[in-house]
Design a protein around this motif. Structure first.
Motif, PDB file in Angstrom:
ATOM      1  N   PRO A 105       0.818  -1.221   0.000  1.00 29.56           N
ATOM      2  CA  PRO A 105       0.000   0.000   0.000  1.00 29.56           C
ATOM      3  C   PRO A 105       0.848   1.265   0.000  1.00 29.56           C
ATOM      4  CG  PRO A 105      -0.839  -1.571   1.596  1.00 29.56           C
ATOM      5  CD  PRO A 105       0.478  -2.121   1.118  1.00 29.56           C
ATOM      6  N   GLY A 106       2.037   1.175   0.594  1.00 32.67           N
ATOM      7  CA  GLY A 106       2.921   2.340   0.637  1.00 32.67           C
ATOM      8  C   GLY A 106       3.387   2.792  -0.726  1.00 32.67           C
ATOM      9  N   LEU A 107       3.308   1.889  -1.721  1.00 34.17           N
ATOM     10  CA  LEU A 107       3.708   2.261  -3.073  1.00 34.17           C
ATOM     11  C   LEU A 107       2.849   3.411  -3.577  1.00 34.17           C
ATOM     12  CD1 LEU A 107       5.522   1.511  -5.532  1.00 34.17           C
ATOM     13  CD2 LEU A 107       3.684   0.023  -6.307  1.00 34.17           C
ATOM     14  N   MET A 108       1.555   3.392  -3.262  1.00 36.59           N
ATOM     15  CA  MET A 108       0.648   4.438  -3.724  1.00 36.59           C
ATOM     16  C   MET A 108       0.699   5.684  -2.853  1.00 36.59           C
ATOM     17  SD  MET A 108      -3.521   4.379  -4.096  1.00 36.59           S
ATOM     18  CE  MET A 108      -3.532   2.997  -5.219  1.00 36.59           C
ATOM     19  N   PHE A 109       0.737   5.493  -1.541  1.00 34.27           N
ATOM     20  CA  PHE A 109       0.587   6.629  -0.633  1.00 34.27           C
ATOM     21  C   PHE A 109       1.899   7.175  -0.068  1.00 34.27           C
ATOM     22  CE2 PHE A 109      -3.493   4.329  -0.322  1.00 34.27           C
ATOM     23  CZ  PHE A 109      -4.341   5.353  -0.706  1.00 34.27           C
ATOM     24  N   VAL A 110       3.012   6.466  -0.290  1.00 31.24           N
ATOM     25  CA  VAL A 110       4.308   6.933   0.213  1.00 31.24           C
ATOM     26  C   VAL A 110       5.325   7.088  -0.915  1.00 31.24           C
ATOM     27  CG1 VAL A 110       6.243   6.439   1.758  1.00 31.24           C
ATOM     28  CG2 VAL A 110       3.904   5.889   2.484  1.00 31.24           C
ATOM     29  N   THR A 111       5.584   5.996  -1.634  1.00 30.81           N
ATOM     30  CA  THR A 111       6.621   6.017  -2.672  1.00 30.81           C
ATOM     31  C   THR A 111       6.272   6.951  -3.821  1.00 30.81           C
ATOM     32  OG1 THR A 111       7.183   3.723  -2.128  1.00 30.81           O
ATOM     33  CG2 THR A 111       8.016   4.589  -4.212  1.00 30.81           C
ATOM     34  N   LEU A 112       5.060   6.819  -4.359  1.00 30.42           N
ATOM     35  CA  LEU A 112       4.692   7.638  -5.520  1.00 30.42           C
ATOM     36  C   LEU A 112       4.636   9.136  -5.225  1.00 30.42           C
ATOM     37  CD1 LEU A 112       2.129   5.374  -7.389  1.00 30.42           C
ATOM     38  CD2 LEU A 112       4.406   6.051  -8.136  1.00 30.42           C
ATOM     39  N   PRO A 113       4.076   9.580  -4.090  1.00 26.48           N
ATOM     40  CA  PRO A 113       4.174  11.005  -3.781  1.00 26.48           C
ATOM     41  C   PRO A 113       5.616  11.505  -3.722  1.00 26.48           C
ATOM     42  CG  PRO A 113       2.490  10.019  -2.414  1.00 26.48           C
ATOM     43  CD  PRO A 113       3.171   8.882  -3.143  1.00 26.48           C
ATOM     44  N   ALA A 114       6.526  10.662  -3.224  1.00 26.64           N
ATOM     45  CA  ALA A 114       7.945  11.031  -3.207  1.00 26.64           C
ATOM     46  C   ALA A 114       8.492  11.154  -4.626  1.00 26.64           C
ATOM     47  CB  ALA A 114       8.748   9.996  -2.417  1.00 26.64           C
ATOM     48  N   VAL A 115       8.057  10.241  -5.487  1.00 24.98           N
ATOM     49  CA  VAL A 115       8.478  10.277  -6.901  1.00 24.98           C
ATOM     50  C   VAL A 115       7.957  11.550  -7.567  1.00 24.98           C
ATOM     51  CG1 VAL A 115       8.130   9.199  -9.165  1.00 24.98           C
ATOM     52  CG2 VAL A 115       8.702   7.779  -7.185  1.00 24.98           C
ATOM     53  N   PHE A 116       6.676  11.852  -7.369  1.00 26.03           N
ATOM     54  CA  PHE A 116       6.081  13.044  -7.982  1.00 26.03           C
ATOM     55  C   PHE A 116       6.760  14.329  -7.505  1.00 26.03           C
ATOM     56  CE2 PHE A 116       2.066  10.320  -8.293  1.00 26.03           C
ATOM     57  CZ  PHE A 116       2.250  10.073  -9.652  1.00 26.03           C
ATOM     58  N   SER A 117       7.176  14.365  -6.243  1.00 31.88           N
ATOM     59  CA  SER A 117       7.813  15.573  -5.705  1.00 31.88           C
ATOM     60  C   SER A 117       9.152  15.856  -6.372  1.00 31.88           C
ATOM     61  CB  SER A 117       8.012  15.432  -4.190  1.00 31.88           C
ATOM     62  OG  SER A 117       9.018  14.487  -3.891  1.00 31.88           O
ATOM     63  N   LYS A 118       9.766  14.819  -6.931  1.00 28.41           N
ATOM     64  CA  LYS A 118      11.061  14.985  -7.594  1.00 28.41           C
ATOM     65  C   LYS A 118      10.925  15.183  -9.104  1.00 28.41           C
ATOM     66  CE  LYS A 118      13.743  12.254  -4.265  1.00 28.41           C
ATOM     67  NZ  LYS A 118      14.709  11.146  -4.087  1.00 28.41           N
ATOM     68  N   MET A 119       9.713  15.058  -9.599  1.00 29.86           N
ATOM     69  CA  MET A 119       9.452  15.096 -11.038  1.00 29.86           C
ATOM     70  C   MET A 119       9.070  16.510 -11.482  1.00 29.86           C
ATOM     71  SD  MET A 119       6.557  12.810 -13.035  1.00 29.86           S
ATOM     72  CE  MET A 119       7.102  11.276 -12.278  1.00 29.86           C
ATOM     73  N   PRO A 120       9.565  16.973 -12.632  1.00 26.80           N
ATOM     74  CA  PRO A 120       9.094  18.258 -13.173  1.00 26.80           C
ATOM     75  C   PRO A 120       7.574  18.235 -13.347  1.00 26.80           C
ATOM     76  CG  PRO A 120      11.034  17.523 -14.359  1.00 26.80           C
ATOM     77  CD  PRO A 120      10.640  16.381 -13.470  1.00 26.80           C
ATOM     78  N   LEU A 121       6.916  19.312 -12.956  1.00 32.76           N
ATOM     79  CA  LEU A 121       5.445  19.390 -12.957  1.00 32.76           C
ATOM     80  C   LEU A 121       4.840  18.269 -12.116  1.00 32.76           C
ATOM     81  CD1 LEU A 121       4.744  20.232 -16.717  1.00 32.76           C
ATOM     82  CD2 LEU A 121       4.755  21.818 -14.773  1.00 32.76           C
ATOM     83  N   GLY A 122       5.539  17.919 -11.039  1.00 32.78           N
ATOM     84  CA  GLY A 122       5.118  16.798 -10.197  1.00 32.78           C
ATOM     85  C   GLY A 122       3.739  16.958  -9.606  1.00 32.78           C
ATOM     86  N   THR A 123       3.367  18.177  -9.231  1.00 37.15           N
ATOM     87  CA  THR A 123       2.035  18.408  -8.647  1.00 37.15           C
ATOM     88  C   THR A 123       0.934  18.071  -9.634  1.00 37.15           C
ATOM     89  OG1 THR A 123       2.868  20.160  -7.190  1.00 37.15           O
ATOM     90  CG2 THR A 123       0.506  20.141  -7.635  1.00 37.15           C
ATOM     91  N   VAL A 124       1.138  18.458 -10.889  1.00 35.91           N
ATOM     92  CA  VAL A 124       0.150  18.166 -11.939  1.00 35.91           C
ATOM     93  C   VAL A 124      -0.020  16.661 -12.099  1.00 35.91           C
ATOM     94  CG1 VAL A 124      -0.383  18.362 -14.397  1.00 35.91           C
ATOM     95  CG2 VAL A 124       0.617  20.307 -13.179  1.00 35.91           C
ATOM     96  N   PHE A 125       1.108  15.952 -12.162  1.00 35.48           N
ATOM     97  CA  PHE A 125       1.045  14.504 -12.364  1.00 35.48           C
ATOM     98  C   PHE A 125       0.505  13.790 -11.118  1.00 35.48           C
ATOM     99  CE2 PHE A 125       4.184  15.667 -15.648  1.00 35.48           C
ATOM    100  CZ  PHE A 125       3.549  15.097 -16.742  1.00 35.48           C
ATOM    101  N   ALA A 126       0.784  14.335  -9.937  1.00 32.89           N
ATOM    102  CA  ALA A 126       0.233  13.752  -8.716  1.00 32.89           C
ATOM    103  C   ALA A 126      -1.287  13.877  -8.698  1.00 32.89           C
ATOM    104  CB  ALA A 126       0.833  14.442  -7.490  1.00 32.89           C
ATOM    105  N   VAL A 127      -1.796  15.058  -9.077  1.00 31.71           N
ATOM    106  CA  VAL A 127      -3.246  15.275  -9.132  1.00 31.71           C
ATOM    107  C   VAL A 127      -3.878  14.338 -10.163  1.00 31.71           C
ATOM    108  CG1 VAL A 127      -5.063  16.911  -9.776  1.00 31.71           C
ATOM    109  CG2 VAL A 127      -3.165  17.659  -8.314  1.00 31.71           C
TER     110      VAL A 127
END
Length: 450
Positions: free
Chosen positions: A287-309
């Motif tokens: 479950p942490g893959l969705m709620f922990v790992t991926l938010p961390a990935v999005f935070s490091k990604m250009p336009l990460g907020t857009v892709f997280a949403v």
């Protein structure tokens, strides 16, 4: 009230496409978006994917046809469908209705988490690259008392609003909006993921099978994932099939729906695993893959907020297309059995499921010390009873019923529309449903209750 009026009020799909999208939506859920990538990540990547696809073509296709045919033939809910053909088998349908009820009670809790994370993503509250901090954020939210229950209620309210309206104007219309949107979003995320620097390592891991990794454990994990991913054994496809007209090509639908479900799972793998590899995270976080790992990935990604949403909108749509089918299973049974109003029944059942889900939410926090089965709290107990006992048992008995109890000629006539449709794999399908599928499901069942 006459039978004709009852059938008319019961509802029908407005189009064949509407049924396909709704049924595919029932199959596509949270399991596709985090469990499949997680299972692939811990079972050899491409090796797991290869075995999974093979099993979908055998098991998924066979059971899907069986459930849809049973529903359309009887034009009744899961319990009524079995009872109409053989009165002694109604209890098998009851297993599916109970499973749908239990699953939705804790599934809605997770759906609430998704809505919360969508809000957090949109407001920038998840712009955190440290996975340990994100783990604390997630743990702090799910273990709190009030907010998770509020979001659980919001998710159930959205689910209720769709089912309340009916089949064609509610479930079908919502599926026609959410499923195409889901495809567009996941394709955008997959393209972004595979084009990240260092992502090709994840792509190779996901698509190139290492045959040395294939063992009985991988096969059994893939078998279990296929079975649970396709919403089989819980009455969803029987219920959805009961709203079909007699001109629908069941074998074609039985192939298209599992293929759509598998396509979403594969796209989820491309959207998640390459990005996880690109930023040096591990894909085996559950479950942490969705709620922990991926938010961390999005935070490091250009336009990460857009892709997280976009990602959490995707997850929300997937969760809703499944939750509406689960609620519909229970509502359809009560409406058929007692001829109650759909609207009042939907409200009553939604409230009951919401209340039953509250202990599942609290078991993540203040009630975490309350255990029911073994060392399991409310959430895990609901999950274990539904996923490990009711679903595989229901699927196994479905195979026995369709393969051995239902008269072969009647079954064949239903699937082929009285001979109008050429079902070239007819003999193969009967062999699979009578012998291969029940044995495979029995293995999963015996393994899952250990």
């Amino acid at each position: 009230m006459s039978k004709v009026i009852e059938n008319k009020e019961r509802g029908q799909w407005g189009s064949k496409l509407g049924f396909i999208l709704a049924a595919a939506g029932s199959a596509v859920g949270l399991g596709n978006l985090w469990k499949f990538p997680y299972k692939a990540g811990t079972n050899g990547g491409g090796a797991f994917v290869l075995v999974y696809v093979i099993i979908v073509l055998l098991l998924g296709f066979s059971l899907m046809i069986a459930e849809i045919a049973l529903g359309r033939n009887t034009q009744l809910n899961a319990i009524g469908a079995y009872s109409k053909i053989n009165k002694k088998w109604g209890w098998v349908g009851a297993l599916g209705v109970l499973a749908a009820f239990l699953i939705l009670s804790f599934y809605s809790v997770v759906g609430g988490w998704v809505i919360n994370y969508l809000v957090k993503s949109a407001t920038g509250a998840l712009k955190i690259s440290d996975a340990n901090v994100l783990k604390e954020v997630f743990g702090g939210f799910v273990s709190s008392t009030t907010m998770p229950i509020i979001y659980h209620g919001i998710f159930m309210l959205i689910t209720l609003a769709i089912v309340f309206v009916g089949i064609d104007k509610g479930i079908e219309k919502a599926s026609k909006i959410m499923m195409p949107s889901l495809f567009v979003i996941i394709i955008i995320l997959a393209i972004r993921s595979v084009t990240l620097p260092g992502a090709m390592e994840g792509v190779k891991y996901f698509i190139i099978p290492d045959f040395s990794k294939i063992n009985m454990s991988v096969v059994l994990d893939a078998l279990g994932q296929v079975f649970f991913s396709l919403s089989l054994g819980m009455g969803c496809m029987i219920t959805y099939g009961s709203y079909l007209g007699k001109d629908t090509n069941i074998p074609k639908s039985g192939i298209i729906i599992p293929l759509i479900d598998t396509a979403i799972a594969l796209l989820a793998g491309f959207a998640i695993l390459p990005a996880v590899f690109a930023f040096g995270f591990k894909p085996d976080q559950g479950p942490g893959l969705m709620f922990v790992t991926l938010p961390a990935v999005f935070s490091k990604m250009p336009l990460g907020t857009v892709f997280a949403v976009l990602f959490f909108i995707l997850v929300l749509f997937a969760a809703l297309t499944s939750s509406i089918s689960l609620l519909e299973v229970v509502v359809a049974y009560i409406v058929d059995k007692w001829n109650f109003s759909r609207q009042r029944t939907s409200i009553a059942i939604a409230i009951i499921i919401f209340l039953v889900g509250i202990p599942a939410s609290l078991s993540q926090g203040v009630w975490s010390n309350i255990h029911l089965l073994g060392n399991r709290g409310f959430f895990d107990t609901y999950d274990f009873i539904a996923s490990n006992i009711l679903l595989p048992l229901g699927g196994f008995l479905l195979c026995i019923f369709v393969g051995w109890i239902w008269k072969k000629q009647q079954c064949e006539d239903e699937i082929t529309n009285g001979g109008e449709i050429k079902f070239r794999l007819k003999k193969v399908w009967f062999f699979l449903i009578k012998y291969i599928c029940p044995v495979a499901i029995l293995i999963v069942f015996l393994r899952s209750i250990k």
